[in-house]
Design a protein around this motif. Structure first.
Motif, PDB file in Angstrom:
ATOM      1  N   GLN A  12      -2.475   2.480  -3.314  1.00  0.00           N
ATOM      2  CA  GLN A  12      -1.972   3.516  -2.414  1.00  0.00           C
ATOM      3  C   GLN A  12      -2.938   3.749  -1.252  1.00  0.00           C
ATOM      4  O   GLN A  12      -2.519   3.921  -0.114  1.00  0.00           O
ATOM      5  N   ARG A  13      -4.242   3.715  -1.547  1.00  0.00           N
ATOM      6  CA  ARG A  13      -5.243   3.847  -0.477  1.00  0.00           C
ATOM      7  C   ARG A  13      -5.158   2.681   0.498  1.00  0.00           C
ATOM      8  O   ARG A  13      -5.301   2.855   1.703  1.00  0.00           O
ATOM      9  N   GLU A  14      -4.955   1.495  -0.039  1.00  0.00           N
ATOM     10  CA  GLU A  14      -4.821   0.316   0.828  1.00  0.00           C
ATOM     11  C   GLU A  14      -3.633   0.477   1.765  1.00  0.00           C
ATOM     12  O   GLU A  14      -3.725   0.185   2.962  1.00  0.00           O
ATOM     13  N   GLN A  52      -5.101   0.809 -11.201  1.00  0.00           N
ATOM     14  CA  GLN A  52      -5.223   0.305  -9.839  1.00  0.00           C
ATOM     15  C   GLN A  52      -4.211   0.910  -8.864  1.00  0.00           C
ATOM     16  O   GLN A  52      -4.231   0.589  -7.672  1.00  0.00           O
ATOM     17  N   SER A  54      -7.527  -6.418  -8.014  1.00  0.00           N
ATOM     18  CA  SER A  54      -6.833  -5.160  -8.243  1.00  0.00           C
ATOM     19  C   SER A  54      -5.318  -5.247  -8.142  1.00  0.00           C
ATOM     20  O   SER A  54      -4.634  -4.298  -8.485  1.00  0.00           O
ATOM     21  N   GLU A 105      -2.308   3.304   2.769  1.00  0.00           N
ATOM     22  CA  GLU A 105      -2.659   4.340   3.747  1.00  0.00           C
ATOM     23  C   GLU A 105      -3.578   3.781   4.827  1.00  0.00           C
ATOM     24  O   GLU A 105      -3.417   4.088   6.015  1.00  0.00           O
ATOM     25  N   ALA A 106      -4.542   2.966   4.437  1.00  0.00           N
ATOM     26  CA  ALA A 106      -5.465   2.372   5.408  1.00  0.00           C
ATOM     27  C   ALA A 106      -4.720   1.437   6.358  1.00  0.00           C
ATOM     28  O   ALA A 106      -4.966   1.456   7.576  1.00  0.00           O
ATOM     29  N   GLU A 148      -3.928   3.995  -7.645  1.00  0.00           N
ATOM     30  CA  GLU A 148      -4.576   4.803  -6.602  1.00  0.00           C
ATOM     31  C   GLU A 148      -5.180   3.921  -5.514  1.00  0.00           C
ATOM     32  O   GLU A 148      -5.076   4.213  -4.323  1.00  0.00           O
ATOM     33  N   PHE A 149      -5.811   2.818  -5.904  1.00  0.00           N
ATOM     34  CA  PHE A 149      -6.435   1.927  -4.935  1.00  0.00           C
ATOM     35  C   PHE A 149      -5.399   1.224  -4.062  1.00  0.00           C
ATOM     36  O   PHE A 149      -5.612   1.030  -2.860  1.00  0.00           O
ATOM     37  N   ARG A 179      -1.615   1.618   7.214  1.00  0.00           N
ATOM     38  CA  ARG A 179      -0.814   2.461   8.118  1.00  0.00           C
ATOM     39  C   ARG A 179      -1.688   3.068   9.212  1.00  0.00           C
ATOM     40  O   ARG A 179      -1.281   3.152  10.366  1.00  0.00           O
TER      41      ARG A 179
END
Length: 121
Positions: free
Chosen positions: A65-67, A60, A41, A69-70, A62-63, A72
């Motif tokens: 950005q999620r990574e 990719q 990704s 956030e996780a 959004e994914f 953090r």
């Protein structure tokens, strides 16, 4: 460091964008940047102490950005094994898509070691 036309860094950062990338990253011209394109990704550029994560394409973002956030969220636990998010660049002078900058941790890729592991391991 003078980059050659075939340098893999140019697969991620276009030559006219390289000065801005190095400026934001705080990299001197002679600092080495390598690449790891093995992820599904994201594309990763590596300096001695940081990893620069670029989404492979717009699907990719959004994914990634999620990574971030996780990472953090997990940072609150204070685990030394988890890279810290140092920045998220949303700068078209570097990339059309956001770039996540994380601390680089020492270690080995599982893919590089898997063949040496026993079935039990």
């Amino acid at each position: 460091m003078r980059l050659e036309r075939h340098d893999p860094v140019f697969a991620v950062v276009a030559p006219p964008r390289m000065p801005r990338f190095r400026e934001l990253a705080g990299l001197a011209d002679d600092d080495v940047v390598t690449a790891d394109f093995s992820g599904w990704s994201k594309l990763v550029l590596l300096s001695d102490d940081r990893a620069f994560l670029f989404p492979r394409d717009h699907t990719q973002v959004e994914f990634l950005q999620r990574e971030a956030e996780a990472l953090r969220a997990v940072a609150a636990v204070g685990l030394a094994e988890v890279p810290a998010v140092e920045a998220v660049w949303d700068d078209p002078a570097v990339s059309a898509l956001p770039v996540v900058v994380v601390s680089r941790l020492p270690g080995h890729l599982l893919a590089d070691r898997i063949e040496a592991l026993s079935v039990d391991a």
